[in-house]
Scaffold this active site. Structure first.
Site, PDB file in Angstrom:
ATOM      1  N   TYR A 150      51.421  41.457  73.983  1.00  0.00           N
ATOM      2  CA  TYR A 150      51.077  42.443  72.954  1.00  0.00           C
ATOM      3  C   TYR A 150      50.948  43.849  73.539  1.00  0.00           C
ATOM      4  O   TYR A 150      50.545  44.789  72.858  1.00  0.00           O
ATOM      5  CB  TYR A 150      49.757  42.007  72.288  1.00  0.00           C
ATOM      6  CG  TYR A 150      49.477  42.638  70.942  1.00  0.00           C
ATOM      7  CD1 TYR A 150      50.158  42.237  69.793  1.00  0.00           C
ATOM      8  CD2 TYR A 150      48.513  43.625  70.809  1.00  0.00           C
ATOM      9  CE1 TYR A 150      49.891  42.814  68.560  1.00  0.00           C
ATOM     10  CE2 TYR A 150      48.238  44.210  69.570  1.00  0.00           C
ATOM     11  CZ  TYR A 150      48.932  43.790  68.454  1.00  0.00           C
ATOM     12  OH  TYR A 150      48.667  44.353  67.231  1.00  0.00           O
ATOM     13  N   LYS A 157      48.168  51.119  69.684  1.00  0.00           N
ATOM     14  CA  LYS A 157      47.006  51.097  68.782  1.00  0.00           C
ATOM     15  C   LYS A 157      45.816  51.822  69.420  1.00  0.00           C
ATOM     16  O   LYS A 157      45.027  52.459  68.710  1.00  0.00           O
ATOM     17  CB  LYS A 157      46.632  49.660  68.418  1.00  0.00           C
ATOM     18  CG  LYS A 157      47.685  48.933  67.568  1.00  0.00           C
ATOM     19  CD  LYS A 157      47.918  49.600  66.229  1.00  0.00           C
ATOM     20  CE  LYS A 157      48.785  48.759  65.312  1.00  0.00           C
ATOM     21  NZ  LYS A 157      49.120  49.442  64.058  1.00  0.00           N
TER      22      LYS A 157
END
Ligand SMILES: NC(=O)c1ccc[n+]([C@@H]2O[C@H](COP(=O)([O-])OP(=O)(O)OC[C@H]3O[C@@H](n4cnc5c(N)ncnc54)[C@H](OP(=O)(O)O)[C@@H]3O)[C@@H](O)[C@H]2O)c1
Length: 260
Positions: A150, A157
């Site tokens: 990820y 993010k």
């Protein structure tokens, strides 16, 4: 209630963005549904929103491209003449370890997932005047918790949340509220990709949230709608976590309590 307000939801055609677009429409807002590749999904969402008695418009724009963002705002200005709510939800990114992330993948992911918030907000506030506008960015737990594969999205993010905090303080004097909502895994098209990879043993599986089920698209949309309400006026620069308690208890919990 958001009656008479105009909202833009990027990536509002599917998944979490669609639930947000519908929730804001249920509250009375007209909604601009931004999409990138799947026009049909965007048109279906527009039709669902129109059935709620408010207006909706689908606008194609890759939020990773500044010129496309400009074009989208010209269309919004022509169609609605104003904007009250911006939800920066669209995201993209391939599963990669940090050590395998190349400059092209970095630029693609950061441009769409983080720079877009900055560029969208710069243009949105021009249409917000001093109308107590609301800006909400959609983040994920991967901004602060490591999940193998990820890395590109998690890094983007973390950047997104930092951009959000700077905007929150710079726009506070104009009564524009800026916040983020961060969710754990949700079973959308993108979420299923990671859930299936975990089921196949390609990445570590996540525990079920202590609340006993996965977070739903509506769980996220409800919090976004709250942040767009006047009740949330004094919440600024915060990332509200919607994860059923998972990030503070990252282990499996049985009906009897902590176990497994
Ligand atoms: N699903 C999860 O587990 C989860 C968890 C936490 C946070 N989030 C966050 O929630 C947000 C929505 O995720 P999701 O799972 O609902 O995603 P999704 O189901 O894959 O939908 C993505 C949406 O974004 C649009 N989009 C993708 N790239 C775009 C681009 N470059 N420009 C404009 N629109 C673009 C897509 O439009 P087209 O279909 O037209 O391409 C689609 O509407 C993302 O920010 C994601 O990081 C998701």
């Amino acid at each position: 209630m958001l009656k008479g307000k105009v909202a833009l939801v990027t990536g509002g055609s599917r998944g979490i963005g669609k639930a947000i677009a519908i929730k804001l429409a249920q509250e009375g807002a007209s909604v601009v549904v931004n999409f990138f590749r799947r026009r049909e999904a965007a048109q279906e969402t527009v039709q669902e929103i129109e059935k709620l008695g408010v207006s909706a418009q689908a606008i194609r724009a890759n939020v990773g491209e500044p010129e496309k963002i400009d074009e989208m705002f010209h269309t919004i200005a022509d169609s609605f003449g104003r904007l009250d709510i911006l939800v920066s939800n669209a995201a993209s990114g391939l599963p990669r370890q940090a050590m395998d992330l190349d400059p092209k993948g970095w630029a693609w992911t950061l441009d769409i997932n983080a720079r877009a918030l900055l560029l969208l907000a710069q243009r949105a506030v021009k249409l917000m005047d001093d109308r107590a506008g609301k800006i909400v960015a959609i983040s994920s737990l991967g901004s602060s918790i490591i999940w193998p594969g990820y890395a590109p999205i998690g890094i983007s993010k973390a950047t997104l949340e930092a951009v959000m905090r700077y905007l929150a303080i710079e726009l506070a004097p104009r009564d524009i509220c800026v916040n983020a909502v961060s969710a754990s895994i949700v079973a959308t098209d993108s979420g299923m990709f990671f859930l299936k990879a975990a089921q196949a043993g390609q990445i570590p599986a996540l525990p079920t949230p202590p609340a006993g089920r996965l977070v739903s698209v509506e769980d996220v949309a409800n919090v976004v709608a709250f942040l767009c309400s006047e009740a949330a006026f004094m919440i600024r620069g915060q990332t509200i976590v919607v994860d059923g308690g998972m990030s503070i208890a990252p282990f499996n919990i049985t009906k009897q309590g902590i176990g497994d």
